[in-house]
Scaffold this active site. Structure first.
Site, short mmCIF file in Angstrom:
data_model
loop_
_atom_site.label_atom_id
_atom_site.label_comp_id
_atom_site.label_asym_id
_atom_site.label_seq_id
_atom_site.Cartn_x
_atom_site.Cartn_y
_atom_site.Cartn_z
N ASP A 69 0.40 67.94 22.64
CA ASP A 69 1.79 67.49 22.58
C ASP A 69 2.25 67.35 21.13
O ASP A 69 1.44 67.49 20.20
CB ASP A 69 1.96 66.17 23.35
CG ASP A 69 0.76 65.24 23.22
OD1 ASP A 69 0.03 65.34 22.21
OD2 ASP A 69 0.54 64.42 24.11
N ASP A 138 -0.28 53.06 30.39
CA ASP A 138 0.55 53.16 31.60
C ASP A 138 0.10 54.33 32.49
O ASP A 138 0.81 54.71 33.41
CB ASP A 138 2.03 53.30 31.22
CG ASP A 138 2.34 54.58 30.41
OD1 ASP A 138 1.38 55.35 30.13
OD2 ASP A 138 3.51 54.80 30.09
N HIS A 140 -0.39 57.45 31.45
CA HIS A 140 0.09 58.79 31.07
C HIS A 140 -1.05 59.69 30.63
O HIS A 140 -2.09 59.23 30.15
CB HIS A 140 1.24 58.74 30.05
CG HIS A 140 0.85 58.30 28.67
ND1 HIS A 140 1.51 57.31 27.99
CD2 HIS A 140 -0.10 58.74 27.80
CE1 HIS A 140 0.99 57.17 26.79
NE2 HIS A 140 0.01 58.02 26.65
N GLU A 145 4.68 60.85 31.31
CA GLU A 145 4.80 59.44 31.64
C GLU A 145 4.88 59.27 33.17
O GLU A 145 5.11 60.25 33.89
CB GLU A 145 6.07 58.87 30.99
CG GLU A 145 6.05 58.91 29.45
CD GLU A 145 5.17 57.81 28.84
OE1 GLU A 145 4.25 57.30 29.51
OE2 GLU A 145 5.39 57.48 27.66
C1 F6R Z 1 -2.24 62.30 22.51
C2 F6R Z 1 -1.83 62.11 23.89
C3 F6R Z 1 -1.78 60.77 24.53
C4 F6R Z 1 -2.93 59.85 24.15
C5 F6R Z 1 -2.76 58.50 24.83
C6 F6R Z 1 -3.83 57.53 24.43
O1 F6R Z 1 -2.23 63.67 22.17
O2 F6R Z 1 -1.50 63.06 24.53
O3 F6R Z 1 -1.77 60.93 25.92
O4 F6R Z 1 -4.13 60.44 24.53
O5 F6R Z 1 -1.52 57.97 24.48
O6 F6R Z 1 -3.70 57.23 23.07
P1 F6R Z 1 -4.82 56.43 22.28
O7 F6R Z 1 -6.02 57.28 22.29
O8 F6R Z 1 -4.25 56.27 20.90
O9 F6R Z 1 -4.99 55.15 23.00
#
Ligand code: F6R
Length: 262
Positions: A69, A138, A140, A145
């Protein structure tokens, strides 16, 4: 889905690095790696770099990388853009040249077709061999989301307040966290041949148990992993604490014949 509850973040990093390296070895230089950003994969990426610098790693010549992303609205080259982050945290130290690392293009003029173009690039590369994933508090997956279509492809999405709050630590304040992102869809992620979900810390326990043991539902986007034939979940004890069957998962892992691998 294979869930492997481990004792520590370091164990997650070591096993995560083993999975990625074994894919690179098996594809003899033609591997396509799907890379997540965020905090969770960093210990795994550091372990890959450590092994590379110690001369213990496979060759990354010819390896191609795709990020999951990208933020929309950051100035080009912003240090928190996912392009800049993945170069700094992994691909530059591994010696993978920038032209072998791709992400969705967040330039405003091309935005309406950016998703489609990214899907085409993934197909042209032959698809992703191993996709590293983190999970949001959450539920995702990438930046899909809650409420995202389980069949979605790469497209523009709006971040929830919770995700922007979670990611404010990378920026000066929540106001500086972009509202929009381009993200691989859940359908895009399901096309990768092997999904490697890393989850560490107590903040991920509820989301992980919903994803692994709850119903498949757009309300918990990561639950879509239950539909994929080859998913490996590596989690530390705190992230695993909400899993009702965590002892069974560990027993299964300990009893595995070594030839099976992950
Ligand atoms: C990052 C991504 C997000 C993260 C998620 C967890 O490329 O796609 O889905 O993997 O937000 O983030 P952290 O690892 O910082 O808790």
């Amino acid at each position: 889905m294979e869930v492997v509850p481990l004792g520590s973040v370091d164990e997650v990093a070591a096993l995560g690095a083993d999975v990625i390296e074994s894919t690179v070895r098996a594809r003899s230089g033609a591997a396509v790696l799907g890379l997540a950003t965020g905090s969770t994969p960093l210990p795994t990426y550091r372990e890959l770099i450590r092994r590379h610098e110690a001369g213990l790693a496979p060759s990354y010549d010819g390896v191609r990388c795709f990020t999951l992303d990208e933020y929309v609205g950051l100035p080009p080259g912003h240090p928190e853009s996912y392009r800049a982050t993945i170069a700094r945290e992994l691909t530059d130290p591994l010696g993978i040249p920038a032209d072998r690392v791709q992400g969705p293009s967040p330039e405003l003029e091309g935005l309406p077709t950016a998703g489609e173009r990214y899907e085409e690039a993934l197909v042209a590369a032959g698809g992703v061999d191993v996709q590293v994933l983190g999970i949001g508090s959450d539920g995702h997956l990438a930046f899909n989301e809650p409420g995202s279509s389980l069949a979605s492809l790469t497209r523009l999405k709006t971040l929830t307040e919770e995700t922007r709050r979670d990611n404010a630590r990378f920026f000066g304040s929540i106001d500086e966290v972009p509202r929009h992102v381009l993200t691989q869809g859940l359908g895009t992620i399901l096309r990768a041949r092997h999904l490697l979900l890393l989850a560490t810390g107590a903040g991920k326990a509820a989301a992980l148990s919903a994803a692994v043991e709850g119903p498949v539902s757009a309300s918990c986007p990561a639950s879509v992993l239950q539909l994929h034939p080859h998913v490996t979940v590596l989690c530390d004890a705190t992230a695993a604490s909400g899993l009702a069957r965590r002892e069974h998962y560990r027993e299964v892992y300990d009893a595995k014949p070594s030839w099976q691998g992950l």
